[in-house]
Enzyme design. Structure first.
Site, PDB file in Angstrom:
ATOM      1  N   LYS A 175     -24.479   6.404-141.065  1.00  0.00           N
ATOM      2  CA  LYS A 175     -23.443   7.400-141.383  1.00  0.00           C
ATOM      3  C   LYS A 175     -22.155   6.650-141.684  1.00  0.00           C
ATOM      4  O   LYS A 175     -21.667   5.877-140.867  1.00  0.00           O
ATOM      5  CB  LYS A 175     -23.201   8.313-140.173  1.00  0.00           C
ATOM      6  CG  LYS A 175     -22.131   9.350-140.449  1.00  0.00           C
ATOM      7  CD  LYS A 175     -21.421   9.803-139.189  1.00  0.00           C
ATOM      8  CE  LYS A 175     -19.922   9.703-139.254  1.00  0.00           C
ATOM      9  NZ  LYS A 175     -19.250  10.109-140.469  1.00  0.00           N
ATOM     10  N   GLU A 250     -16.540  -2.954-133.195  1.00  0.00           N
ATOM     11  CA  GLU A 250     -15.440  -3.679-133.860  1.00  0.00           C
ATOM     12  C   GLU A 250     -14.329  -2.672-134.066  1.00  0.00           C
ATOM     13  O   GLU A 250     -14.458  -1.738-134.861  1.00  0.00           O
ATOM     14  CB  GLU A 250     -15.901  -4.236-135.222  1.00  0.00           C
ATOM     15  CG  GLU A 250     -17.056  -5.220-135.147  1.00  0.00           C
ATOM     16  CD  GLU A 250     -16.729  -6.476-134.366  1.00  0.00           C
ATOM     17  OE1 GLU A 250     -15.540  -6.823-134.255  1.00  0.00           O
ATOM     18  OE2 GLU A 250     -17.662  -7.099-133.846  1.00  0.00           O
ATOM     19  N   CYS A 284      -7.746  -3.371-140.320  1.00  0.00           N
ATOM     20  CA  CYS A 284      -7.738  -3.697-138.892  1.00  0.00           C
ATOM     21  C   CYS A 284      -6.984  -4.996-138.661  1.00  0.00           C
ATOM     22  O   CYS A 284      -6.441  -5.225-137.582  1.00  0.00           O
ATOM     23  CB  CYS A 284      -9.164  -3.815-138.378  1.00  0.00           C
ATOM     24  SG  CYS A 284     -10.180  -4.886-139.394  1.00  0.00           S
ATOM     25  N   GLU A 385      -1.663   0.882-132.644  1.00  0.00           N
ATOM     26  CA  GLU A 385      -2.092   0.680-134.034  1.00  0.00           C
ATOM     27  C   GLU A 385      -1.658   1.883-134.873  1.00  0.00           C
ATOM     28  O   GLU A 385      -2.075   3.014-134.605  1.00  0.00           O
ATOM     29  CB  GLU A 385      -3.617   0.520-134.097  1.00  0.00           C
ATOM     30  CG  GLU A 385      -4.082   0.130-135.497  1.00  0.00           C
ATOM     31  CD  GLU A 385      -5.599   0.065-135.631  1.00  0.00           C
ATOM     32  OE1 GLU A 385      -6.288   0.996-135.189  1.00  0.00           O
ATOM     33  OE2 GLU A 385      -6.080  -0.942-136.198  1.00  0.00           O
TER      34      GLU A 385
END
Ligand code: NAP
Length: 498
Positions: A175, A250, A284, A385
């Site tokens: 997905k 991750e 990222c 973030e």
């Protein structure tokens, strides 16, 4: 009429069982519908898993170099279709063509790495404690892998996961992010054309909250490889952990660039422009914190702001564009909210901070590259973030202070130092708590054969890239062969040298 896309289950393109759909749109031209995709649910995931289980044995029985040949061919097809993939990806998620070509190239490189790895995948042969006995290791597939990926690298990240999983002999339930289903369809088409047999790769589109969760809960899926936010990563670890699944995570980053007074300023500015505002800050590994030494502070910022003003913002399909749109409206709102948070915390909005409006900009989600100065360690904009083109500048007085602030966050993905002092460079390599350390280069720019991942909340200790993900997708068997023709007892205190 927008094109209709499907799930890929057991070698057939099919709609969701429920018949429901969702739209995918271009973030630079929101009126452009890229396609209509099945809004799948648990039932579709169950069908996909059933197919993946059914075809496990046949795929696992193929010799590894044969699986490798298929992945080599997949790489060849990607080379032929690189431009087509890049253009679709830019339309789908906004980043500029140079970057979507790079994203696709990373997939190609990963395919060729897998092709080569197929003739390596070495085990260990080892001496034994006892006479007339030998030992070695082999690796077998885990079985079926659940692959869940984000939107910001819609080709490279699925390839980082799917190619090693396939080479190791696993079948797949996949997905991708709901913002990038079209690029994903391209990848699955290419895998099929390259020769991956029916039922080996199964693709299910739909929301993370239903399709993603259902993948995590399938008893037959033995390993989950997930890339995304730390918040969702925690949830993935929780659900998969409860079911004792192997999980590779991750996750996010809050990546610092330290600039010392002896740095090549021009080089450090070029690196920062690319690191902070490339991919509209939606990487990222994006540079979200500049730890700038006080001795060069004003000079550096003057030039940096001038250069930031020169960046061309717009549709990523226009070759001269430097910075594309933000992925969608909720993400733009989230970034603008962080701008308010920064102001309220007492940081100085030095440049940018607004949505860009007027003319072509009203059609999409464009944001000014944004620079906050007078940021202090511990402020939310310095810790969390943001995933947008927002840079926090923190003044430092010493190398030691730079390292301390760099490390004082919950993440540890990438980091960078610009200096010409070998001692500072080597100490930074040693002390920075990050999976990637760049010296005189920006925080972004990983290569596919080297490990990629990070410390702390950036993940759970695994690495993508190179040989490392192969370990995630394999079960190691240790084989002992005793040809002494008698019972030899290991782990018994028999001193055979007596
Ligand atoms: P996200 O919101 O965490 O989504 C990632 C994937 O998880 C998407 O496919 C999403 O589906 C799915 N998902 C959402 N909720 C789920 C659930 N409850 N169970 C299972 N799956 C679920 O992240 P994103 O916004 O796509 O990507 C940005 C994030 O990824 C940033 O934090 C960035 O730092 C991180 N990232 C990390 C790396 C790395 O290698 N360390 C690389 C790239 C990006 P939907 O799209 O349908 O919601």
């Amino acid at each position: 009429m927008a094109k209709k896309f499907h799930n890929f289950i057991n070698g057939k393109w099919v709609g969701a069982e429920s018949g429901e759909t969702f739209e995918n749109r271009n973030p630079a031209h929101w009126e452009e519908v890229i396609g209509i995709f099945p809004k799948s649910d648990r039932k579709d995931v169950e069908k996909a898993t059933e197919a993946a289980v059914q075809h496990r044995e046949e795929w696992a029985n193929l010799p590894v170099p044969e699986r490798g040949k298929i992945l080599g061919k997949v790489g060849d097809i990607m080379v032929q279709r690189k431009e087509e993939i890049a253009k679709l990806m830019t339309r789908e998620m906004g980043k500029i063509l140079k970057e979507t070509r790079g994203d696709t190239q990373e997939g190609i490189d990963t395919a060729y790495y897998a092709f080569g790895e197929a003739r390596r995948l070495f085990g260990v042969t080892s001496p034994c404690e006892l006479p007339n006995k030998t030992a070695y290791t082999i690796t077998r597939p885990v079985g079926t892998a659940g692959i869940i990926t984000p939107w910001n690298f819609p080709m490279a990240i699925p390839c980082w996961k799917i190619f090693p999983a396939l080479l190791m002999g696993n079948t797949i339930v996949f997905k991708s992010a709901s913002d990038t289903p079209a690029t994903t369809v391209k990848l699955v088409e290419i895998l099929t054309e390259g020769g991956v047999p029916r039922g080996v790769v199964n693709l299910v589109h739909g929301p993370g909250s239903t399709v993603g969760e259902a993948i995590l809960e399938q008893p037959e899926i033995g390993v989950i490889s997930f890339t995304g936010s730390a918040a969702v990563g925690r949830r993935v670890a929780e659900v998969a952990g409860k079911n004792l699944k192997r999980v590779s995570l991750e996750l996010g980053g809050k990546n610092p660039q330290i600039v010392m007074p002896d740095a090549n300023i021009e080089n450090a500015i070029e690196g920062l422009l690319w690191g902070a505002f490339g991919t509209t800050g939606q990487r990222c590994t994006a540079t979200s914190r500049l730890l700038l030494h006080k001795d060069i502070y004003n000079e550096f910022l003057d030039i940096f702001v001038k250069r930031t003003k020169e960046l061309k913002i717009g549709d990523g399909l226009v070759e001269s564009t430097d910075v594309g749109p933000v992925i969608n409206e909720p993400q733009l709102k989230k970034i603008l909210n962080y701008v308010d948070v920064g102001r309220q915390e007492g940081a100085k909005l030095f440049f940018g901070g607004k949505k860009i409006t007027g003319g072509k900009y009203d059609k999409g989600f464009f944001m000014e590259p944004t620079i906050f100065t007078e940021v202090e360690s511990g402020m939310r904009i310095e810790q969390e973030e943001i995933f947008g083109p927002v840079l926090s500048v923190i003044k430092i007085s010493s190398f030691e202070e730079g390292i301390q602030i760099a490390n004082d966050v919950d993440y540890g993905l990438s980091s960078s130092i610009y200096t010409s002092n070998i001692e500072w460079a080597m100490k930074a390599i040693d002390k920075l708590e990050a999976g990637l350390v760049y010296v005189n280069a920006p925080t972004i720019g990983a290569e596919c054969h080297l490990p990629f991942g990070g410390y702390k909340n950036t993940g759970n200790g695994h690495r993508e890239g190179g040989k490392w993900p192969y370990e995630v997708f394999g079960e190691i068997k240790t084989v002992y062969i005793d040809y002494s023709e008698k019972l030899q007892k290991a782990q018994i205190d028999t001193n055979i040298t007596k």
